[in-house]
Design a protein around this motif. Structure first.
Motif, PDB file in Angstrom:
ATOM      1  N   HIS A 216      17.828   7.784  42.493  1.00 38.19           N
ATOM      2  CA  HIS A 216      16.880   8.871  42.273  1.00 38.19           C
ATOM      3  C   HIS A 216      17.166   9.598  40.961  1.00 38.19           C
ATOM      4  CE1 HIS A 216      16.354   8.827  46.903  1.00 38.19           C
ATOM      5  NE2 HIS A 216      15.422   8.102  46.324  1.00 38.19           N
ATOM      6  N   GLU A 217      18.448   9.740  40.607  1.00 38.75           N
ATOM      7  CA  GLU A 217      18.792  10.307  39.294  1.00 38.75           C
ATOM      8  C   GLU A 217      18.269   9.417  38.175  1.00 38.75           C
ATOM      9  OE1 GLU A 217      23.048  12.516  40.450  1.00 38.75           O
ATOM     10  OE2 GLU A 217      23.011  10.435  39.749  1.00 38.75           O
ATOM     11  N   SER A 218      18.363   8.126  38.396  1.00 36.18           N
ATOM     12  CA  SER A 218      17.880   7.150  37.423  1.00 36.18           C
ATOM     13  C   SER A 218      16.374   7.270  37.237  1.00 36.18           C
ATOM     14  CB  SER A 218      18.258   5.742  37.896  1.00 36.18           C
ATOM     15  OG  SER A 218      17.688   4.752  37.077  1.00 36.18           O
ATOM     16  N   LEU A 219      15.656   7.409  38.337  1.00 32.34           N
ATOM     17  CA  LEU A 219      14.203   7.525  38.273  1.00 32.34           C
ATOM     18  C   LEU A 219      13.773   8.817  37.585  1.00 32.34           C
ATOM     19  CD1 LEU A 219      13.165   6.359  41.866  1.00 32.34           C
ATOM     20  CD2 LEU A 219      12.910   5.076  39.749  1.00 32.34           C
ATOM     21  N   TRP A 220      14.466   9.897  37.899  1.00 29.40           N
ATOM     22  CA  TRP A 220      14.041  11.213  37.396  1.00 29.40           C
ATOM     23  C   TRP A 220      14.302  11.376  35.905  1.00 29.40           C
ATOM     24  CZ3 TRP A 220      17.204  16.029  36.818  1.00 29.40           C
ATOM     25  CH2 TRP A 220      16.400  17.125  36.463  1.00 29.40           C
ATOM     26  N   GLY A 221      15.510  11.054  35.478  1.00 37.46           N
ATOM     27  CA  GLY A 221      15.819  11.338  34.079  1.00 37.46           C
ATOM     28  C   GLY A 221      16.681  10.320  33.380  1.00 37.46           C
ATOM     29  N   GLY A 222      16.844   9.138  33.993  1.00 45.04           N
ATOM     30  CA  GLY A 222      17.735   8.148  33.389  1.00 45.04           C
ATOM     31  C   GLY A 222      19.158   8.653  33.315  1.00 45.04           C
ATOM     32  N   CYS A 223      19.556   9.444  34.303  1.00 47.41           N
ATOM     33  CA  CYS A 223      20.890  10.062  34.265  1.00 47.41           C
ATOM     34  C   CYS A 223      21.675   9.768  35.538  1.00 47.41           C
ATOM     35  CB  CYS A 223      20.794  11.556  33.999  1.00 47.41           C
ATOM     36  SG  CYS A 223      19.558  12.446  34.963  1.00 47.41           S
ATOM     37  N   MET A 224      21.855   8.489  35.820  1.00 42.49           N
ATOM     38  CA  MET A 224      22.750   8.074  36.901  1.00 42.49           C
ATOM     39  C   MET A 224      24.156   8.572  36.577  1.00 42.49           C
ATOM     40  SD  MET A 224      24.034   4.189  37.682  1.00 42.49           S
ATOM     41  CE  MET A 224      24.614   4.075  35.988  1.00 42.49           C
ATOM     42  N   ILE A 225      24.701   9.406  37.441  1.00 36.59           N
ATOM     43  CA  ILE A 225      26.011   9.992  37.153  1.00 36.59           C
ATOM     44  C   ILE A 225      27.113   9.090  37.711  1.00 36.59           C
ATOM     45  CG2 ILE A 225      27.486  12.011  37.371  1.00 36.59           C
ATOM     46  CD1 ILE A 225      24.993  12.499  35.710  1.00 36.59           C
ATOM     47  N   GLY A 226      27.490   8.130  36.892  1.00 36.50           N
ATOM     48  CA  GLY A 226      28.621   7.278  37.228  1.00 36.50           C
ATOM     49  C   GLY A 226      28.232   5.976  37.899  1.00 36.50           C
ATOM     50  N   ALA A 227      28.285   4.888  37.153  1.00 35.99           N
ATOM     51  CA  ALA A 227      28.103   3.570  37.756  1.00 35.99           C
ATOM     52  C   ALA A 227      29.322   3.247  38.604  1.00 35.99           C
ATOM     53  CB  ALA A 227      27.941   2.510  36.668  1.00 35.99           C
ATOM     54  N   PHE A 228      29.133   2.478  39.669  1.00 37.99           N
ATOM     55  CA  PHE A 228      30.277   1.992  40.425  1.00 37.99           C
ATOM     56  C   PHE A 228      31.012   0.971  39.567  1.00 37.99           C
ATOM     57  CE2 PHE A 228      28.128   3.405  44.455  1.00 37.99           C
ATOM     58  CZ  PHE A 228      29.155   4.246  44.856  1.00 37.99           C
ATOM     59  N   GLY A 229      32.334   1.144  39.459  1.00 36.38           N
ATOM     60  CA  GLY A 229      33.113   0.305  38.559  1.00 36.38           C
ATOM     61  C   GLY A 229      33.119  -1.168  38.908  1.00 36.38           C
ATOM     62  N   GLY A 230      32.707  -1.516  40.118  1.00 39.12           N
ATOM     63  CA  GLY A 230      32.723  -2.915  40.530  1.00 39.12           C
ATOM     64  C   GLY A 230      31.787  -3.796  39.738  1.00 39.12           C
ATOM     65  N   CYS A 231      30.699  -3.227  39.196  1.00 42.18           N
ATOM     66  CA  CYS A 231      29.753  -4.019  38.411  1.00 42.18           C
ATOM     67  C   CYS A 231      28.766  -3.109  37.682  1.00 42.18           C
ATOM     68  CB  CYS A 231      28.993  -4.994  39.316  1.00 42.18           C
ATOM     69  SG  CYS A 231      27.840  -6.056  38.422  1.00 42.18           S
ATOM     70  N   PHE A 232      28.835  -3.117  36.363  1.00 39.05           N
ATOM     71  CA  PHE A 232      27.844  -2.406  35.562  1.00 39.05           C
ATOM     72  C   PHE A 232      27.825  -3.013  34.162  1.00 39.05           C
ATOM     73  CE2 PHE A 232      31.831  -0.189  34.895  1.00 39.05           C
ATOM     74  CZ  PHE A 232      31.846   0.122  33.547  1.00 39.05           C
ATOM     75  N   ALA A 233      26.694  -2.819  33.485  1.00 42.61           N
ATOM     76  CA  ALA A 233      26.502  -3.380  32.151  1.00 42.61           C
ATOM     77  C   ALA A 233      26.212  -2.260  31.157  1.00 42.61           C
ATOM     78  CB  ALA A 233      25.345  -4.378  32.156  1.00 42.61           C
ATOM     79  N   LEU A 234      26.673  -2.438  29.918  1.00 43.08           N
ATOM     80  CA  LEU A 234      26.372  -1.474  28.862  1.00 43.08           C
ATOM     81  C   LEU A 234      26.334  -2.190  27.518  1.00 43.08           C
ATOM     82  CD1 LEU A 234      29.464   0.667  27.829  1.00 43.08           C
ATOM     83  CD2 LEU A 234      29.661  -1.378  29.242  1.00 43.08           C
ATOM     84  N   ARG A 235      25.675  -1.565  26.571  1.00 42.43           N
ATOM     85  CA  ARG A 235      25.595  -2.148  25.238  1.00 42.43           C
ATOM     86  C   ARG A 235      26.972  -2.141  24.581  1.00 42.43           C
ATOM     87  NH1 ARG A 235      20.219  -2.619  23.776  1.00 42.43           N
ATOM     88  NH2 ARG A 235      18.785  -1.292  24.971  1.00 42.43           N
ATOM     89  N   ALA A 236      27.339  -3.271  24.000  1.00 39.61           N
ATOM     90  CA  ALA A 236      28.642  -3.361  23.331  1.00 39.61           C
ATOM     91  C   ALA A 236      28.746  -2.345  22.201  1.00 39.61           C
ATOM     92  CB  ALA A 236      28.851  -4.773  22.795  1.00 39.61           C
ATOM     93  N   SER A 237      27.626  -2.064  21.542  1.00 34.96           N
ATOM     94  CA  SER A 237      27.639  -1.123  20.419  1.00 34.96           C
ATOM     95  C   SER A 237      27.931   0.305  20.864  1.00 34.96           C
ATOM     96  CB  SER A 237      26.295  -1.158  19.694  1.00 34.96           C
ATOM     97  OG  SER A 237      25.233  -0.837  20.581  1.00 34.96           O
ATOM     98  N   LEU A 238      27.762   0.584  22.172  1.00 38.46           N
ATOM     99  CA  LEU A 238      27.983   1.928  22.689  1.00 38.46           C
ATOM    100  C   LEU A 238      29.336   2.078  23.371  1.00 38.46           C
ATOM    101  CD1 LEU A 238      24.465   2.682  24.258  1.00 38.46           C
ATOM    102  CD2 LEU A 238      25.307   3.294  21.987  1.00 38.46           C
ATOM    103  N   TYR A 239      30.086   0.993  23.425  1.00 34.67           N
ATOM    104  CA  TYR A 239      31.382   1.054  24.105  1.00 34.67           C
ATOM    105  C   TYR A 239      32.348   1.916  23.319  1.00 34.67           C
ATOM    106  CZ  TYR A 239      35.628  -0.303  26.559  1.00 34.67           C
ATOM    107  OH  TYR A 239      36.793  -0.278  27.284  1.00 34.67           O
ATOM    108  N   THR A 240      32.893   2.913  23.985  1.00 35.96           N
ATOM    109  CA  THR A 240      33.920   3.775  23.410  1.00 35.96           C
ATOM    110  C   THR A 240      35.225   3.495  24.130  1.00 35.96           C
ATOM    111  OG1 THR A 240      32.307   5.521  22.923  1.00 35.96           O
ATOM    112  CG2 THR A 240      34.629   6.149  23.003  1.00 35.96           C
ATOM    113  N   PRO A 241      36.291   3.143  23.425  1.00 35.46           N
ATOM    114  CA  PRO A 241      37.555   2.851  24.108  1.00 35.46           C
ATOM    115  C   PRO A 241      37.978   3.998  25.019  1.00 35.46           C
ATOM    116  CG  PRO A 241      37.691   2.222  21.799  1.00 35.46           C
ATOM    117  CD  PRO A 241      36.391   2.956  21.962  1.00 35.46           C
TER     118      PRO A 241
END
Length: 413
Positions: A216-241
């Protein structure tokens, strides 16, 4: 202002914050999300990525940290390479954290049996923890990229060894990245092997509820607060160590996505499966460790609750921050009801209800000794045990977290 009024304000403020974060906010965010769609691309005849349309596919690098995962690793590799995503667009890195079982051997045998698969093994020279492993692999990938644009168009898929993919998992995650505003997509992790004893039933309910809130956070504002660490994807260009001593990398990476003005989404169709914990002491240890990591992230990203961050601020404060400080609200509300005990019958009842509530974990332990259980008792006990873990995690954070090296929970796959 007299003392009695101060205690009354403390009681109602603490109780109100607890009711909001656990009861009010889930209903509120669901109401805000009504009528919205998660991915307009699906309703725009967007062609799927498959072996016939490889030119439409982004390069995906799956990174999996592993420490003594021989029980689940072969099944995990099977699930990755049997998805609908084209193998030529898929690279898998297993980062072994000085495993002492057959983890490394399984990867090497797989490489020999499947020479066409782009599967690589990174063996850490010493135990360093999941976060340091992932940082190292991403750093090497970035250095090996022929140019910046090649890495910019790459998607990192971070996953755990005991989380099994379905054929559509990767496709459902990656399709969102056709939208340049999207920086991260979280998978829908479904739990199985629910036992009658232990905490697996409560844990499954909790995760399902969390998934609904994040969707529902995703639907409302694209602001899912915390992906479950078991599986998520992100842009490599946005990866911050992630800082090497941080313990919750998935939340860190999500929050830094917001700082880069990108969206984080939850995709219900990106289904994968994970085994559930059964042992309460072990799960309490895990939750305490996560709690200390949550407070690390709160200290670093506290500015995200400021009004300038708008929807992110509302979701972060309501979904996470108020819940993390929930143990202090419980203590304040109990202390206030004790002070106000003689002032009104309501506060007498509130005091005894809270006192009994604190005793539910002990009631649950007693029932277990007699080899019986009650779902109501287990849920109340689970709530107080989770808050105990948050409290212990807070003091662990204050004491100072020196390392992110972890010991995985017992696998039941």
């Amino acid at each position: 202002m007299n003392t009695t009024l101060l205690w009354q304000l403390a009681f109602w403020f603490s109780g109100g914050c607890l009711c909001w974060t656990y009861l009010g906010y889930p209903v509120f965010i669901k109401w805000l999300a009504q009528g919205r769609i998660n991915n307009p691309l699906k309703n725009n005849n967007t062609k799927p990525c498959n072996s016939e349309n490889t030119d439409l596919c982004l390069d995906v690098v799956v990174i999996m940290a592993a420490y003594n995962e021989e029980k689940v690793l072969e099944a995990k590799l099977d699930s990755i390479f049997n998805t609908q995503y084209p193998d030529e667009k898929l690279t898998v890195w297993v980062a072994s954290d000085c495993s002492t079982d057959g983890t490394n051997t399984i990867v090497k045998v797989w490489q020999q049996q499947h020479p066409e698969a782009k599967l690589f093994l990174y063996e850490a020279p010493q135990r360093s923890g999941k976060i340091n492993l992932v940082n190292t692999v991403v750093s090497q990938l970035s250095a090996q990229a022929k140019d910046d644009s090649a890495f910019t168009n790459t998607i990192l898929l971070l996953t755990d060894a005991n989380v099994l993919f379905t054929p559509a998992t990767i496709n459902e995650l990656i399709i969102h990245f056709a939208n340049p505003e999207v920086g991260m997509v979280g998978a829908n992790i479904i739990n199985h092997q629910v036992a009658k004893s232990g905490i697996s039933y409560q844990e499954k309910w909790y995760i399902q509820r969390e998934n609904q809130i994040k969707y529902h956070e995703s639907l409302w504002g694209g602001c899912m607060i915390g992906a479950f660490g078991g599986c998520f994807a992100l842009r490599a260009s946005l990866y911050t160590p992630v800082p090497s001593h941080f313990r919750v990398d998935d939340l860190f990476l999500t929050l830094q996505i917001f700082e880069q003005n990108k969206k984080a989404l939850f995709e219900p169709a990106a289904i994968c499966y994970e085994d559930l914990p059964q042992n309460m002491p072990e799960e309490l240890r895990r939750k305490r460790r996560i709690a200390s990591g949550n407070f690390q992230n709160l200290a670093k990203f506290a500015r995200l609750i400021l009004p300038a961050y708008k929807k992110v601020a509302i979701c972060f404060l309501s979904h996470k921050v108020l819940r993390w400080i929930g143990p202090f609200f419980l203590i304040i509300a109990w202390a206030a009801s004790l002070f106000l005990y003689q002032h009104h019958l309501f506060y007498k009842m509130a005091f005894w209800l809270q006192t009994i509530g604190f005793g539910f974990p002990f009631i649950e332990l007693l029932l277990q000794r007699f080899e019986t259980s009650n779902k109501f008792v287990r849920f109340i006990a689970y709530f107080y045990q989770a808050n105990l873990a948050l409290l212990l995690g807070f003091f662990q954070y204050l004491k100072g977290v020196k390392t992110s090296v972890w010991k995985p929970t017992e696998r039941t796959l």
